[in-house]
Design a protein around this motif. Structure first.
Motif, PDB file in Angstrom:
ATOM      1  N   LYS A  91       0.818  -1.215   0.000  1.00  0.00           N
ATOM      2  CA  LYS A  91       0.000   0.000   0.000  1.00  0.00           C
ATOM      3  C   LYS A  91       0.855   1.270   0.000  1.00  0.00           C
ATOM      4  O   LYS A  91       0.478   2.275  -0.605  1.00  0.00           O
ATOM      5  CB  LYS A  91      -0.924   0.004   1.229  1.00  0.00           C
ATOM      6  CG  LYS A  91      -2.097  -0.953   1.137  1.00  0.00           C
ATOM      7  CD  LYS A  91      -2.949  -0.884   2.401  1.00  0.00           C
ATOM      8  CE  LYS A  91      -4.151  -1.810   2.317  1.00  0.00           C
ATOM      9  NZ  LYS A  91      -4.952  -1.793   3.579  1.00  0.00           N
ATOM     10  N   SER A  92       1.983   1.228   0.668  1.00  0.00           N
ATOM     11  CA  SER A  92       2.833   2.414   0.772  1.00  0.00           C
ATOM     12  C   SER A  92       3.684   2.637  -0.476  1.00  0.00           C
ATOM     13  O   SER A  92       4.389   3.643  -0.592  1.00  0.00           O
ATOM     14  CB  SER A  92       3.760   2.288   1.986  1.00  0.00           C
ATOM     15  OG  SER A  92       4.715   1.262   1.754  1.00  0.00           O
ATOM     16  N   GLY A  93       3.655   1.665  -1.393  1.00  0.00           N
ATOM     17  CA  GLY A  93       4.465   1.779  -2.612  1.00  0.00           C
ATOM     18  C   GLY A  93       5.862   1.233  -2.454  1.00  0.00           C
ATOM     19  O   GLY A  93       6.722   1.464  -3.321  1.00  0.00           O
ATOM     20  N   GLY A  94       6.136   0.478  -1.369  1.00  0.00           N
ATOM     21  CA  GLY A  94       7.482  -0.046  -1.140  1.00  0.00           C
ATOM     22  C   GLY A  94       7.961  -0.976  -2.229  1.00  0.00           C
ATOM     23  O   GLY A  94       9.130  -0.941  -2.621  1.00  0.00           O
ATOM     24  N   VAL A  95       7.041  -1.803  -2.740  1.00  0.00           N
ATOM     25  CA  VAL A  95       7.406  -2.735  -3.809  1.00  0.00           C
ATOM     26  C   VAL A  95       7.686  -1.971  -5.104  1.00  0.00           C
ATOM     27  O   VAL A  95       8.712  -2.194  -5.767  1.00  0.00           O
ATOM     28  CB  VAL A  95       6.286  -3.773  -4.023  1.00  0.00           C
ATOM     29  CG1 VAL A  95       6.536  -4.578  -5.297  1.00  0.00           C
ATOM     30  CG2 VAL A  95       6.194  -4.709  -2.821  1.00  0.00           C
ATOM     31  N   ASP A  96       6.805  -1.062  -5.456  1.00  0.00           N
ATOM     32  CA  ASP A  96       6.978  -0.292  -6.699  1.00  0.00           C
ATOM     33  C   ASP A  96       8.227   0.587  -6.637  1.00  0.00           C
ATOM     34  O   ASP A  96       8.961   0.718  -7.625  1.00  0.00           O
ATOM     35  CB  ASP A  96       5.750   0.587  -6.955  1.00  0.00           C
ATOM     36  CG  ASP A  96       4.529  -0.235  -7.329  1.00  0.00           C
ATOM     37  OD1 ASP A  96       4.705  -1.386  -7.772  1.00  0.00           O
ATOM     38  OD2 ASP A  96       3.398   0.275  -7.175  1.00  0.00           O
TER      39      ASP A  96
END
Length: 325
Positions: free
Chosen positions: A279-284
Motif C-alpha cells: 500500500k505504501s508503494g514499497g514494492v513499486d
C-alpha cells in the motif's frame, strides 16, 4: 523464448566448463570439506558471478580458456559467504535444501567456508597478475565489513536508504563488480574498459540485490526455496520495508515497528506488514530503483564494440531485475 532462456542458451557450454572447473579446483585434503562444500556448490546456483567474469573477459577479447578456470574464484567466494551467512542468520534452508549447518556441525561449515576463501587466493595467485590478486583479496574484506554492518543493522528501525545501499554494495554488488573487473584485467583491457565493466558490475549487483529483497515479499517460496518474509523474520530491514516505514502514517507505523521487533511475530503479523509495504508503494519504489541501476549498467556497455557477449551482458542486466528466483 524468455530472457532467461536466451542467456542460458548462449552460456550453456561455458556453464558446463565452469561446473567441471569448480569440481577440479576444489581439491580439499579431507573428504568432509568436499562433502560440505559440494552440498552448497552443486545445489543449483545460477553461477552468475563466474559467467559475468567470463563474458567480461570475452567482450574485451580474451577467449583462451584461462577465463573459465579463474571464474571459479567468484563462485567459491560466493559459496563461502553463504555458508557463513546461514550460520549467522540461523537459516533453515538454502537453494531448496537443508542449510549445511543443519546437516554438519557449524564449526565444520565455518572452516569449510574458510577453505573456499583460501582456494580463491591460490587460484588468483596462479595468474601472476598483481592487479587481479589485489581485486580478489580486497573484495573479501569489503564483503566481511558488509556482513558485520548488516548484523549491526538488525532491527534498526531508523535504518536509512543510504545505509541500506552501503550494505548491499558491500554484501552483493562488490563481488559482482569484482568479477566483471577481473574479466577485463585478465584480458589486459585498457583502463577505461576495466572501469566501465567494474561500474557495470556495481550497478548490476545493486539491481540484483534489490530484486532479491523484493522476492522476500512477493515471490513463490516453491520457486525461491526461501520462505516469504524470511528477511523480516530475521530483523533485516531492506528497501521495501524502509520505504514503507517512511511513508506509513502515525497510526500504522507503531504496529509495524512492534512486529519487526517481535521475534515471535505471527503469520498474520507478517501479512499486515506485507500489506502495508504494498500500500505504501514499497514494492513499486524498490522496483523503480532497481530499474534505474539496470539502465545505468547497460549504458556503461556503450564503450564496447558490438558483439554477442555485449548483447548478453545487456540481457543479464535486464534479467537481474526481472527474475523470480
Amino acid at each position: 523464448m524468455s530472457l532467461k532462456q536466451e542467456i542460458f542458451e548462449f552460456v550453456e557450454k561455458d556453464l558446463a566448463d565452469i561446473e567441471r572447473a569448480l569440481e577440479a579446483n576444489l581439491n580439499p585434503y579431507l573428504d568432509l570439506v568436499r562433502d560440505v562444500a559440494s552440498h552448497l556448490l552443486f545445489a543449483g546456483g545460477k553461477r552468475l558471478r563466474p559467467v559475468l567474469m567470463v563474458l567480461s573477459a570475452r567482450v574485451c577479447g580474451c577467449n583462451n580458456g584461462e577465463e573459465i578456470n579463474l571464474s571459479t574464484v567468484f563462485e567459491y567466494l560466493h559459496a563461502a559467504t553463504l555458508l557463513h551467512d546461514d550460520i549467522v542468520d540461523g537459516a533453515e534452508t538454502r537453494r531448496g535444501k537443508i542449510a549445511a549447518h543443519k546437516v554438519w556441525d557449524p564449526a565444520e561449515v565455518v572452516l569449510t567456508g574458510d577453505f573456499l576463501l583460501s582456494r580463491t587466493c591460490t587460484i588468483a595467485a596462479d595468474t601472476d597478475k598483481l592487479p587481479i590478486i589485489k581485486v580478489i583479496t580486497n573484495v573479501t574484506g569489503v564483503m566481511s565489513e558488509g556482513e558485520i554492518q548488516q548484523l549491526l543493522n538488525k532491527k534498526r528501525l531508523d535504518l536509512s536508504e543510504e545505509q541500506y545501499m552501503d550494505v548491499i554494495y558491500r554484501k552483493t554488488a562488490v563481488l559482482i563488480s569484482a568479477a566483471c573487473e577481473v574479466g577485463a584485467l585478465l584480458a589486459d583491457a585498457p583502463p577505461e574498459q576495466v572501469e566501465a565493466l567494474k561500474e557495470y558490475g556495481r550497478h548490476l549487483g545493486i539491481a540484483f540485490q534489490m530484486a532479491d529483497d523484493l522476492l522476500d515479499y512477493v515471490a513463490d517460496p516453491k520457486v525461491t526455496g526461501k520462505a516469504i518474509g524470511a528477511d523480516l523474520a530475521e530483523g533485516k530491514l531492506t528497501l521495501p520495508l524502509i520505504h514503507a516505514l517512511e511513508q506509513t502514517g502515525s497510526k500504522t507505523r507503531p504496529r509495524m515497528e512492534k512486529i519487526i521487533l517481535d521475534e515471535n511475530a505471527s503469520k498474520e503479523d507478517f501479512a499486515f506488514v506485507l500489506d502495508n509495504i504494498i500500500k505504501s508503494g514499497g514494492v513499486d519504489y524498490t522496483n523503480q530503483k532497481a530499474q534505474e541501476h539496470v539502465a545505468a549498467a547497460k549504458a556503461l556497455l556503450d564503450i564496447f564494440p558490438d558483439c554477442p557477449e555485449k548483447d548478453v551482458l545487456a540481457k543479464v542486466a535486464d534479467f537481474a531485475a526481472q527474475r523470480d528466483s
